[in-house]
Every structure is written in C-alpha cells, then in structure tokens.
Design a protein around this motif. Sequence first.
Motif, PDB file in Angstrom:
ATOM      1  N   LEU A 140     -38.257   3.166  25.844  1.00 13.31           N
ATOM      2  CA  LEU A 140     -37.508   3.763  26.940  1.00 13.31           C
ATOM      3  C   LEU A 140     -36.048   3.938  26.550  1.00 13.31           C
ATOM      4  O   LEU A 140     -35.429   3.003  26.032  1.00 13.31           O
ATOM      5  N   VAL A 141     -35.514   5.128  26.787  1.00 16.53           N
ATOM      6  CA  VAL A 141     -34.099   5.408  26.546  1.00 16.53           C
ATOM      7  C   VAL A 141     -33.487   5.956  27.824  1.00 16.53           C
ATOM      8  O   VAL A 141     -33.901   7.011  28.314  1.00 16.53           O
ATOM      9  N   LEU A 142     -32.517   5.225  28.366  1.00 16.81           N
ATOM     10  CA  LEU A 142     -31.733   5.704  29.506  1.00 16.81           C
ATOM     11  C   LEU A 142     -30.401   6.182  28.950  1.00 16.81           C
ATOM     12  O   LEU A 142     -29.524   5.389  28.614  1.00 16.81           O
ATOM     13  N   GLY A 143     -30.255   7.495  28.835  1.00 20.79           N
ATOM     14  CA  GLY A 143     -29.066   8.051  28.192  1.00 20.79           C
ATOM     15  C   GLY A 143     -28.282   8.933  29.122  1.00 20.79           C
ATOM     16  O   GLY A 143     -28.834   9.559  30.026  1.00 20.79           O
ATOM     17  N   ILE A 183     -12.113   7.382  25.399  1.00 19.92           N
ATOM     18  CA  ILE A 183     -12.850   6.285  26.019  1.00 19.92           C
ATOM     19  C   ILE A 183     -14.341   6.475  25.717  1.00 19.92           C
ATOM     20  O   ILE A 183     -14.795   7.586  25.432  1.00 19.92           O
ATOM     21  N   ARG A 184     -15.082   5.381  25.772  1.00 20.54           N
ATOM     22  CA  ARG A 184     -16.537   5.444  25.549  1.00 20.54           C
ATOM     23  C   ARG A 184     -17.226   5.252  26.890  1.00 20.54           C
ATOM     24  O   ARG A 184     -17.277   4.152  27.418  1.00 20.54           O
ATOM     25  N   ILE A 185     -17.762   6.349  27.439  1.00 20.88           N
ATOM     26  CA  ILE A 185     -18.441   6.293  28.730  1.00 20.88           C
ATOM     27  C   ILE A 185     -19.846   6.880  28.682  1.00 20.88           C
ATOM     28  O   ILE A 185     -20.565   6.841  29.676  1.00 20.88           O
ATOM     29  N   ASP A 186     -20.246   7.433  27.536  1.00 18.52           N
ATOM     30  CA  ASP A 186     -21.593   7.985  27.357  1.00 18.52           C
ATOM     31  C   ASP A 186     -22.404   6.968  26.554  1.00 18.52           C
ATOM     32  O   ASP A 186     -22.007   6.582  25.442  1.00 18.52           O
ATOM     33  N   HIS A 187     -23.524   6.540  27.115  1.00 20.46           N
ATOM     34  CA  HIS A 187     -24.258   5.415  26.542  1.00 20.46           C
ATOM     35  C   HIS A 187     -25.747   5.725  26.407  1.00 20.46           C
ATOM     36  O   HIS A 187     -26.308   6.499  27.204  1.00 20.46           O
ATOM     37  N   LEU A 188     -26.363   5.094  25.420  1.00 16.57           N
ATOM     38  CA  LEU A 188     -27.809   5.112  25.233  1.00 16.57           C
ATOM     39  C   LEU A 188     -28.297   3.684  25.377  1.00 16.57           C
ATOM     40  O   LEU A 188     -28.043   2.841  24.506  1.00 16.57           O
ATOM     41  N   LEU A 189     -28.961   3.394  26.487  1.00 19.33           N
ATOM     42  CA  LEU A 189     -29.481   2.059  26.741  1.00 19.33           C
ATOM     43  C   LEU A 189     -30.972   2.030  26.405  1.00 19.33           C
ATOM     44  O   LEU A 189     -31.742   2.873  26.887  1.00 19.33           O
ATOM     45  N   LEU A 190     -31.362   1.049  25.592  1.00 18.27           N
ATOM     46  CA  LEU A 190     -32.719   0.983  25.055  1.00 18.27           C
ATOM     47  C   LEU A 190     -33.479  -0.205  25.622  1.00 18.27           C
ATOM     48  O   LEU A 190     -32.949  -1.322  25.699  1.00 18.27           O
ATOM     49  N   SER A 191     -34.731   0.030  25.987  1.00 18.03           N
ATOM     50  CA  SER A 191     -35.618  -1.071  26.349  1.00 18.03           C
ATOM     51  C   SER A 191     -35.884  -1.914  25.105  1.00 18.03           C
ATOM     52  O   SER A 191     -35.636  -1.473  23.972  1.00 18.03           O
ATOM     53  N   PRO A 192     -36.393  -3.150  25.259  1.00 22.57           N
ATOM     54  CA  PRO A 192     -36.700  -3.959  24.071  1.00 22.57           C
ATOM     55  C   PRO A 192     -37.620  -3.248  23.090  1.00 22.57           C
ATOM     56  O   PRO A 192     -37.442  -3.365  21.869  1.00 22.57           O
ATOM     57  N   GLU A 193     -38.576  -2.489  23.616  1.00 28.59           N
ATOM     58  CA  GLU A 193     -39.505  -1.776  22.746  1.00 28.59           C
ATOM     59  C   GLU A 193     -38.797  -0.678  21.948  1.00 28.59           C
ATOM     60  O   GLU A 193     -39.172  -0.394  20.798  1.00 28.59           O
ATOM     61  N   ALA A 194     -37.780  -0.056  22.552  1.00 33.15           N
ATOM     62  CA  ALA A 194     -36.984   0.947  21.835  1.00 33.15           C
ATOM     63  C   ALA A 194     -36.001   0.276  20.884  1.00 33.15           C
ATOM     64  O   ALA A 194     -35.796   0.743  19.752  1.00 33.15           O
ATOM     65  N   ALA A 195     -35.378  -0.817  21.321  1.00 30.79           N
ATOM     66  CA  ALA A 195     -34.407  -1.519  20.477  1.00 30.79           C
ATOM     67  C   ALA A 195     -35.045  -2.027  19.195  1.00 30.79           C
ATOM     68  O   ALA A 195     -34.411  -2.044  18.137  1.00 30.79           O
TER      69      ALA A 195
END
Length: 258
Positions: free
Chosen positions: A143-146, A216-228
């Motif tokens: 899962l990627v929440l970007g 500034i850094r405001i754009d992020h890619l958050l990864l589930s453990p399975e994606a990480a």
Amino acid sequence: MATVASWNVNSIKARLANVTAWVDAFKPDVLLLQELKCQEEGFPALEIRALGYHYEMVGQKSYNGVAIFSTEPIEVRRRALPGDEKDQQARYIEAETHGMVVASIYLPNGNPVANPDKFHYKLAWMQRLAAHADELLSEEKVLVLGGDYNVIPQPEDCYDPQAWRGDALFRPESRQALRSLVNLGFTDAYRQMHPKTQGYTFWDYQGGAWQNDLGIRIDHLLLSPEAADRLQDCNIERDPRGKDKASDHTPIWCKLEV
C-alpha cells in the motif's frame, strides 16, 4: 520493480507540457497527481493515453482534483475519503494497480489558521484519513498513500522553521496528526532512504524561494509494512521545478520490488 511517483501539478492544463515531458522521460509505472484544477471533460485524456497510461481521476472545477496514472489497468476502489458524506471536495482517489493499492491524496492546506473552518477541516480530514488508513493496513497489502499532505513533518524538512511557526502546515496540531497517521504502521519512504538529508518538494513562487532553495517537504509517500519491505529507493526530482511555467511542487518517487 515498480516506480510510484507523486506530483502536485498545480493545474494539469497549465502544466501539461511539463508533465508530459517529465512522464515521457522518467516513465513511472504509477503516477499520483494532485491539484488538477479541472473536471473530467477538461482533462487531457488523449495526451495521457498517448504516453501509454491508463488513468482515473476525480475532478473539481478550478480547485483540487486528484488522479492516478498507471501503465497497467486501474481498478478504482474509492473516489472519496470515507467519513463525511457532505464533503464534496475532490481530494482522494484509491485504486489497485501493479499488484498494489495506491491512493492519491491532496490534504487540505488549513490556512489561514485564524479561520477555524479551514484549520478544523484540515484536522478533521486528517482524522478521517487515519481511520481509513488503519482499515487499509488490516488488509496487509502493498500500500502506498502518496500525495501533497500539506504538512511539514519536522524542522529539518523546512529551510526556516521559525518562518513557518504559525502556519497550518507546521502547526503542532498538524504535525501531531501526521505522526499519528505514520505511527499506525507506515514508513515515510523518503526519510527511510535519506534519514538526514534536507530534501524539499515545494518552493513558493514568491521571494526567490526556488532560486535560493527556500523549500519545504510536504509531499510524502507513506508505505505499509508490506510496501516498506520492498522499498529499494526513494528520491525527489528537482529538475521539473526549474522549468518554465513550473508547478510550485516537484515530483517525489519510490521504487518497490513487486
């Protein structure tokens, strides 16, 4: 290997030449776009398909708007963030493609903080996102929440933390809400690969911000453990910000072994 990128384009029509040039050169497998500022009928479908991409979008006239591009077919799961049926702003789209779940997120800015409606809307939206993200994690999928989260996570993600002290992007409440989301079990892909690097994804149009690297850094890619577990690389593409008629944001991407 699949590359997932995210980019707030600040009007797909105004930046179309820049977007198509970068996509054609970089060729991400999945691209999450924010701030399209157009409805379906105004979206440049022919140009995107000519690049070899499927696309799905949620549009809104003149404001907001999110999309997912993919080199493989896209199965849309949601076109809005659950939790508030009255919320009509086009800020969320979620789909399956390339064997993973991805979401393109355009989180509310929240300014001016003095306007309680705007700042409270931002924080409420983040609570809804965390609740939904927790449910997504239970699926145990890649899962990627970007997207554009409109939150500066830490002082090192800003050229001058003092200058942003009272801004909704750096208010303690916003940062705490983002930490609460990440602490559900997500990995910040950029920080995972660059724990000490001061990398930016946004530079204002005013005050020579780009020329002086006041970002500034405001754009992020958050990864589930399975994606990480599959993360191979992550970086920020600075070049598009230096182009003529550029968006004030620039793409961020990660490579996953899928």
